[in-house]
Every structure is written in C-alpha cells, then in structure tokens.
Enzyme design. Structure first.
Site, PDB file in Angstrom:
ATOM      1  N   GLY A   1      26.122 -40.985  -8.309  1.00 33.94           N
ATOM      2  CA  GLY A   1      26.074 -42.270  -8.986  1.00 33.94           C
ATOM      3  C   GLY A   1      25.726 -42.117 -10.453  1.00 33.94           C
ATOM      4  O   GLY A   1      24.545 -42.149 -10.821  1.00 33.94           O
TER       5      GLY A   1
ATOM      6  N   SER B   1      32.875 -41.951  -6.033  1.00 29.09           N
ATOM      7  CA  SER B   1      33.800 -41.363  -5.056  1.00 29.09           C
ATOM      8  C   SER B   1      33.125 -41.149  -3.710  1.00 29.09           C
ATOM      9  O   SER B   1      32.065 -40.516  -3.632  1.00 29.09           O
ATOM     10  CB  SER B   1      34.334 -40.024  -5.572  1.00 29.09           C
ATOM     11  OG  SER B   1      34.887 -40.158  -6.862  1.00 29.09           O
TER      12      SER B   1
ATOM     13  N   GLU C   1      30.728 -29.367 -11.931  1.00 28.76           N
ATOM     14  CA  GLU C   1      31.796 -30.319 -11.634  1.00 28.76           C
ATOM     15  C   GLU C   1      33.025 -30.085 -12.494  1.00 28.76           C
ATOM     16  O   GLU C   1      34.154 -30.280 -12.045  1.00 28.76           O
ATOM     17  CB  GLU C   1      31.288 -31.753 -11.856  1.00 28.76           C
ATOM     18  CG  GLU C   1      32.352 -32.814 -11.590  1.00 28.76           C
ATOM     19  CD  GLU C   1      31.840 -34.225 -11.779  1.00 28.76           C
ATOM     20  OE1 GLU C   1      32.672 -35.149 -11.771  1.00 28.76           O
ATOM     21  OE2 GLU C   1      30.617 -34.403 -11.927  1.00 28.76           O
TER      22      GLU C   1
ATOM     23  N   ASN D   1      38.325 -36.846 -21.697  1.00 36.28           N
ATOM     24  CA  ASN D   1      38.642 -35.684 -22.517  1.00 36.28           C
ATOM     25  C   ASN D   1      38.121 -35.835 -23.941  1.00 36.28           C
ATOM     26  O   ASN D   1      37.758 -34.841 -24.589  1.00 36.28           O
ATOM     27  CB  ASN D   1      40.151 -35.443 -22.514  1.00 36.28           C
ATOM     28  CG  ASN D   1      40.621 -34.847 -21.203  1.00 36.28           C
ATOM     29  OD1 ASN D   1      39.984 -35.050 -20.169  1.00 36.28           O
ATOM     30  ND2 ASN D   1      41.711 -34.124 -21.224  1.00 36.28           N
ATOM     31  N   GLU D   2      38.066 -37.070 -24.461  1.00 37.67           N
ATOM     32  CA  GLU D   2      37.545 -37.278 -25.805  1.00 37.67           C
ATOM     33  C   GLU D   2      36.074 -36.853 -25.897  1.00 37.67           C
ATOM     34  O   GLU D   2      35.651 -36.200 -26.864  1.00 37.67           O
ATOM     35  CB  GLU D   2      37.704 -38.747 -26.198  1.00 37.67           C
ATOM     36  CG  GLU D   2      39.140 -39.189 -26.425  1.00 37.67           C
ATOM     37  CD  GLU D   2      39.907 -39.412 -25.127  1.00 37.67           C
ATOM     38  OE1 GLU D   2      41.141 -39.561 -25.181  1.00 37.67           O
ATOM     39  OE2 GLU D   2      39.262 -39.425 -24.046  1.00 37.67           O
TER      40      GLU D   2
ATOM     41  N   SER E   1      28.461 -43.139 -13.438  1.00 38.31           N
ATOM     42  CA  SER E   1      29.152 -44.119 -14.274  1.00 38.31           C
ATOM     43  C   SER E   1      28.779 -45.553 -13.922  1.00 38.31           C
ATOM     44  O   SER E   1      28.469 -45.869 -12.772  1.00 38.31           O
ATOM     45  CB  SER E   1      30.671 -43.948 -14.123  1.00 38.31           C
ATOM     46  OG  SER E   1      31.089 -42.692 -14.598  1.00 38.31           O
TER      47      SER E   1
END
Length: 388
Positions: free
Chosen positions: A135, A169, A254, A373-374, A137
């Site tokens: 947990g 997820s 991860e 990715n940023e 985001s």
C-alpha cells in the site's frame, strides 16, 4: 570475476537450477493444464501453483534456512532467485499469488522486521502460502510518494490507521498489506521524514476494498479504504519514522528484476518461434534482431543489480535504470509484436492475437507501476551526480 562474468547468470549450480525449474514447469503444466500468460506476475493468480512451486524448492531462495527458506549458504540467493524468476516469466507461469511477498516483503522483513515478525511470516512466504500487497500509491500521491496522506495516529497503546490507497495489486486476495503511512506531522522542509510502515492484516475491521477493473474485465487492482483500523506496535515494520528509507530500499527489489523487461516474454517468444517456421523478409529479421539485442542488454543490467544485492550494495540507481529502460522496451515490444502478428493466419495467428490482446491492455501499466519513468530518471540523474 571479470566484468563479463558479472553480467552472467550461469555456472554449474545456476545452470542445474535452471534445468530443474524448466523440468518442473513442463511437468506441472502437463499435469495441471495452466495456460502461459502475458504479464503473469500480475495477471495469473493460482494459490495451488504457488504451493507446488514452494514444495519443489523454488520460493524463499533469499530467506535463510532458519526462517524456513532455502537461501544458499554462500549468500547467492538473489542470483538463484533471478534464475528461477527468468524461467517462470519466460514460461508465463501463474505466479501472482506469492510474487510480492517473495520479491520484496521477505527482504523487508529480513532487513527491518522484528524477530517475532520473521518467525511468524517468513516460513509462510517460503511455503508459498502468504499473499501480500503493498500500500504505497494514493490519489494525488502516485509518483510523489512524499505526498502520502494516509495517517497512523497514536491511540492508547496502539494506532489508528486512516486513509486510502489506490492501484493496490492483489489486495482483494492478499492476507496482508504493507502500508506506508505518516506517523508524525508534515515538515515542509523535510517532506520525506515522519513516515512509517505497518503490516496490516486484510481481515481487520475498518478495511473496505473497491475493485479497479481493466478494460477487458480483469481485476488485479484495488482502491483500499482504511477507517480507524486498529493496529498494535507489533504491526509496525521497522523503526518508527524510518518508512521512507525502508520503502526506497524495497523499491530496489521491485524495480530491478527481470519482470521489468520479461512481462511480454511469453508473447515475444511465441512470435519469434512462429516466424522462425516461415520465410521472413530482411526488415522483419532486423526488427526481431533489434528487439532481442535490447532484451539481452537489459538482462545483463538486471543481472548486475542482482549481483549487487547479493553483495549487500546499494543498487537503487541501477534498479531505476532497469525499470525505466525495461518497461519502455516492453511497450515497444507490444507494438512490434502487433506488426509481426498481422500476417500470421490459422491457429498460430489466433493464439498470438489472444496474447497480444492481453498485452495491449496491460501495456500502459508497464511504465507506471513501481514508479513512473519520469520519476525514475530523476533518481538516475541524482544517483549519477552523487557518484561523480
């Protein structure tokens, strides 16, 4: 060890392990009839498979024997797990149930957990019987985790957890969620301070889960609401206020694994195998060659991270590179596969287009999960600057 050897995942013991995993997967698929899947570490949840995989000795390879695991005595567990992971992904095996627990919860417990937490949870992970979600985001706090609003406040001799997590997820199937929460007031000058992690059993009162369903009807993600969920000090993972350091360390596990460039491997290998049985033009051959060359390069970088983790080194910058480059490769591979599949007919074409349909739905997720990715490029830039 030479620089070239550092980029390899072979040798007598690793090659033997790879052969054993392949033999297990071939026999297990023949016996139980599972179908290879794209993005199998997210899309394919099979608790019985996870138990069989653990019984065969292929889960818990980074967990010491004293906690029920199978970590080699020489400390090469991350390399052994890497080899197993490659084979599971290449075969599209249904690994979703145990994946997060084995990949990042177990290392987190070993690094930060109490002895009671380790004795209680690690044997279940190694047995393929503990399913965990993460947990992190939230709405408005996806890439910028420092903006997390979920709070754990002191209440007597325990804690009350309140807030919402999103894109969680497997939470609807998991036994627990490892939650990042603020435990002290925001200090605007030190936004990363004041966070802690808690191991939250999903059967606690006050937890509400709402499914987030993909366009094709698949349900992997969830919005999770915590309303006065009561926690104890025994649920705290690591030190109070050290959550940010712990989370960023766990993200190295991860972000760096082969799942960051092999999520589409099932589709790609099938496409290449099918095309190999037909005459292809030079343009197609060059496109496939370019794709395979990128995959090999990413594999070497990912192996280097696994070796760094084995040595106890900080690999966050290289892990971020694997995730950035790998997930862009995965998205590119879906588009190339679509072009290549276009001219394939018959049963081969039908099978490949079914895999492609799933890959297209999952493709936007590749560059989001585990950090956009940023954000990752910022990590790489800061890490590179610090090293110079």
């Amino acid at each position: 060890m030479s620089e070239f050897d550092d980029l390899r995942a072979d040798g007598t013991d690793l090659n033997g392990l790879r052969a054993a995993v392949r033999a297990f997967l071939a026999a297990d698929r023949e016996t139980f009839g599972w179908t290879p899947a794209v993005d199998c570490w997210l899309s394919s949840w099979d608790t019985d498979f996870s138990i069989r995989l653990a019984d065969a000795g292929f889960i818990g390879l980074t967990i010491p024997v004293e906690y029920g695991g199978r970590a080699p005595a020489d400390g090469t567990g991350y390399l052994h797990r890497y080899v197993v992971t490659e084979e599971l992904l290449a075969h599209g095996a249904p690994v979703g149930a145990h994946w997060i627990a084995d990949r990042q919860v177990a290392p987190g417990l070993l690094a930060y957990g109490t002895e009671d937490q380790r004795r209680r949870l690690l044997p279940q992970i190694a047995a393929g019987r503990l399913y965990s979600a993460i947990g992190m985001s939230e709405h408005g706090a996806g890439s910028d985790l420092a903006a997390v609003q979920t709070r754990a406040t002191r209440d007597g001799d325990g804690w009350l957890l309140n807030g919402t997590k999103v894109w969680t997820s497997g939470a609807h199937l998991a036994h627990q969620i490892v939650v990042l929460a603020r435990t002290s007031p925001l200090d605007t000058a030190h936004r990363h301070a004041g966070f802690s992690q808690f191991i939250v059993p999903t059967d606690r009162p006050g937890i509400t889960m709402s499914p987030i369903v993909l366009m094709n009807g698949e349900h992997h993600f969830n919005e999770v609401q915590f309303d006065d969920v009561r926690l104890t000090d025994g649920d705290l993972l690591g030190e109070l206020g050290s959550g940010w350091h712990q989370v960023t360390s766990e993200l190295g596990f991860e972000r760096s694994g082969p799942e960051r460039f092999l999520s589409t491997a099932t589709l790609l290998m099938d496409v290449v195998s099918t095309l190999g049985r037909a005459d292809v033009d030079d343009r197609t051959a060059a496109a496939v060659g370019d794709l395979m060359g990128r995959m090999v390069s990413l594999r070497q970088l990912s192996i280097a991270v696994a070796r760094a983790l084995t040595s106890g080194e900080d690999a966050n910058t290289r892990a971020a590179m694997v995730k950035d480059l790998g997930t862009r490769f995965e998205q590119d591979s879906v588009e190339l596969a679509a072009d290549l599949v276009d001219g394939v007919g018959g049963a081969d074409g039908e099978r490949l287009r079914a895999l492609l349909a799933v890959a297209r739905v999952h493709s936007p997720l590749f560059t989001l999960r585990g950090g956009t990715n940023e954000v990752l490029r910022g990590i790489v830039a800061r890490g590179t600057k610090a090293a110079t």
